[in-house]
Structure formats: structure tokens, C-alpha cells
Design an enzyme around this catalytic site. Structure first.
Site, mmCIF file in Angstrom:
data_model
loop_
_atom_site.group_PDB
_atom_site.id
_atom_site.type_symbol
_atom_site.label_atom_id
_atom_site.label_comp_id
_atom_site.label_asym_id
_atom_site.label_seq_id
_atom_site.Cartn_x
_atom_site.Cartn_y
_atom_site.Cartn_z
ATOM 1 C CB SER A 24 51.840 34.602 80.105
ATOM 2 O OG SER A 24 50.871 35.585 80.320
HETATM 3 N N1 SAH Z 1 50.560 37.981 85.202
HETATM 4 C C1 SAH Z 1 49.765 36.788 85.401
HETATM 5 C C2 SAH Z 1 48.876 36.509 84.208
HETATM 6 C C3 SAH Z 1 47.478 36.620 84.642
HETATM 7 S S1 SAH Z 1 46.232 36.640 83.431
HETATM 8 C C4 SAH Z 1 50.618 35.597 85.784
HETATM 9 O O1 SAH Z 1 51.848 35.698 85.758
HETATM 10 O O2 SAH Z 1 50.054 34.562 86.127
HETATM 11 C C5 SAH Z 1 45.621 38.280 83.634
HETATM 12 C C6 SAH Z 1 45.020 38.626 84.965
HETATM 13 O O3 SAH Z 1 44.527 39.968 84.861
HETATM 14 C C7 SAH Z 1 43.833 37.782 85.397
HETATM 15 O O4 SAH Z 1 44.109 37.196 86.645
HETATM 16 C C8 SAH Z 1 42.671 38.774 85.492
HETATM 17 O O5 SAH Z 1 41.770 38.500 86.536
HETATM 18 C C9 SAH Z 1 43.412 40.095 85.720
HETATM 19 N N2 SAH Z 1 42.671 41.318 85.362
HETATM 20 C C10 SAH Z 1 41.827 41.527 84.313
HETATM 21 N N3 SAH Z 1 41.358 42.791 84.324
HETATM 22 C C11 SAH Z 1 41.932 43.407 85.413
HETATM 23 C C12 SAH Z 1 41.826 44.727 85.973
HETATM 24 N N4 SAH Z 1 41.046 45.654 85.444
HETATM 25 N N5 SAH Z 1 42.563 45.004 87.074
HETATM 26 C C13 SAH Z 1 43.359 44.058 87.658
HETATM 27 N N6 SAH Z 1 43.473 42.797 87.181
HETATM 28 C C14 SAH Z 1 42.772 42.473 86.074
#
Ligand code: SAH
Length: 230
Positions: free
Chosen positions: A81
């Protein structure tokens, strides 16, 4: 001595693409230009954003953009993000040093590191194993021994470690997973982007107060979709 310093600098640039002191400057500008000017004032959040080396959490080829005012791709169709969004969500949780926090969506591990600078314990769940493992190694290398990365579907939360003082969801579900509301401590806060996968979503604050669940809709946001394990 001067020659040695110069050689060391060149080696550092070669290894990291830039001097780490340059990254410290870029971080300083990020905090000043993107965060405080837009209303981020929670001291622990600002300190964490100034401390965590965001460039280590983005792909090598994008490091020079790590402190730009934008989300960046991290592979596997996922993104880290925008710095402001990370700070905004962190500030909304108003995390305290004694807190235990759950994150759904580890991604690069950056949000987990920001939280780990502030709170006692962070649990973070990632559904894409490659991302989860990469973040786990990186967080370990960075010395974040208060973060536990779990590979799996975060839909059910993390019952064995519940309840949590705060929960942050960084992928957008169409509805808030009920287990996450259940696993929030009384007095706790959850931040979650809610909405359809292909459109704009709404950032929602959930607060539990004396057993009551209070839902406040905040701003329009865009997050990657919350996926489910098959
Ligand atoms: N917090 C992260 C942002 C990642 S984007 C950072 O600081 O980089 C969101 C992430 O959520 C992705 O990596 C995606 O694979 C994960 N995601 C999506 N659905 C999910 C689920 N049901 N359980 C765990 N992770 C999930």
C-alpha cells in the site's frame, strides 16, 4: 582513509542501489510531505514510519520509488500500500505498546513491520505462500522477533491467539468475515476495506464497546481482493 570511505560508499551503492543515508532522507521527506501534512499525528505511527526501511520491502528494481506517494507491485498480482494508507490505518487503530495485533494480508510484510515497531506482538496471515515466506525471512533478517507470519486463509482469523486489541485487514472482502469481529477484544478496533473486488471500496472502522459492535464508514479506498482458499 578518504579513499576507503569512497570505495565503501560505491560498494554500498552497488549492493543497495542507493546509499542507506539517502533512504533515510527519502523517509524523512515521506513523513514530512505525505503524512504530517495529511493529518497523521499519532507519535508512535510517525516514529514507526520514519524507522521502517520500506525500500527493503519492495522489489529491487523499484527501490528508488519505495518512498513515493504510491502503492507498488510486489509480485503475484499483489501490492504494497501507499505509505499514507499504511500510516492512516495504523493511526486509526491507535495501537499501544502492550497490544497484540492481527493482520490479514501480510503481502510484503511492511505493514506488519510498522505495527511491530509499536506493539508487543503481531500475528499476520498471508494466503500466497511465496509472499508469506518471503516476508517471514525479511522480517526475521530485520530483527522483528515479535512478528509471527502464518501461511493460510485469514477468513477464520487466528482463534488460538484471540482476542486481539486490534485487527487490520489489507485485502478487501465483500463482507467482513464474522470470525474477525468475534476475535476482537472488547474495547478493540478493526480497520477493513469492504466492497466489491473490481470497484472502489470503503474503509470501515469496527469498534467493540461493552459487547456492542459499532461500524463507522470512513473514506473510499482501493485494495486488492480478499481471496479464499479453494
Ligand atoms: N499489508 C501488505 C499489503 C498486501 S496486499 C503490505 O504491507 O505489503 C494484500 C495481501 O492480502 C496480498 O498479499 C494477498 O495475497 C493477501 N490476501 C488476500 N486474501 C487473503 C486471505 N483470505 N487471507 C490472507 N491473506 C490474503
Amino acid at each position: 582513509m578518504k579513499v576507503l570511505t569512497a570505495i565503501l560508499s560505491i560498494m554500498q551503492v552497488a549492493c543497495h542501489g542507493q546509499l542507506s543515508s539517502n533512504y533515510t532522507d527519502l523517509r524523512y521527506h515521506m513523513v514530512g510531505n505525505q503524512l504530517t501534512t495529511r493529518g497523521i499525528s499519532h507519535p508512535a505511527t510517525l516514529k514507526a514510519m520514519q524507522t521502517v526501511e520500506r525500500h527493503l520491502f519492495v522489489p529491487m528494481s523499484l527501490r528508488k520509488h519505495a518512498y513515493d506517494d504510491t502503492p507498488l507491485p510486489i509480485g503475484y498480482n499483489q501490492t504494497i500500500s501507499q505509505p499514507y494508507i499504511v500510516a492512516y490505518m495504523t493511526q486509526l487503530l491507535a495501537p499501544k505498546a502492550s497490544d497484540r495485533v492481527l493482520e490479514i494480508g501480510t503481502g510484503s510484510g511492511y505493514q506488519a513491520a510498522v505495527l511491530a515497531e509499536i506493539v508487543r506482538e503481531v500475528y499476520t496471515i498471508e494466503i500466497v505462500p511465496e509472499l508469506g515466506n518471503r516476508a517471514k525471512n525479511l522480517l526475521q533478517q530485520q530483527g522483528y522477533d515479535n512478528v509471527t507470519v502464518i501461511i493460510g486463509d485469514g477468513y477464520k482469523g487466528l482463534e488460538p491467539k484471540a482476542p486481539f486489541d486490534a485487527i487490520v485487514v489489507t485485502a478487501a472482502p465483500e463482507e467482513i468475515p464474522p470470525a474477525l469481529i468475534e476475535q476482537l477484544k472488547d474495547g478493540g478496533k478493526m480497520i477493513v476495506p469492504v466492497g466489491p473486488p473490481t470497484a472502489v471500496q470503503t474503509l470501515v472502522l469496527i469498534e467493540k464497546k461493552r459487547g456492542k459492535v459499532i461500524r463507522t464508514e470512513l473514506s473510499a479506498v482501493r485494495f486488492v481482493p480478499f481471496t479464499r482458499e479453494k
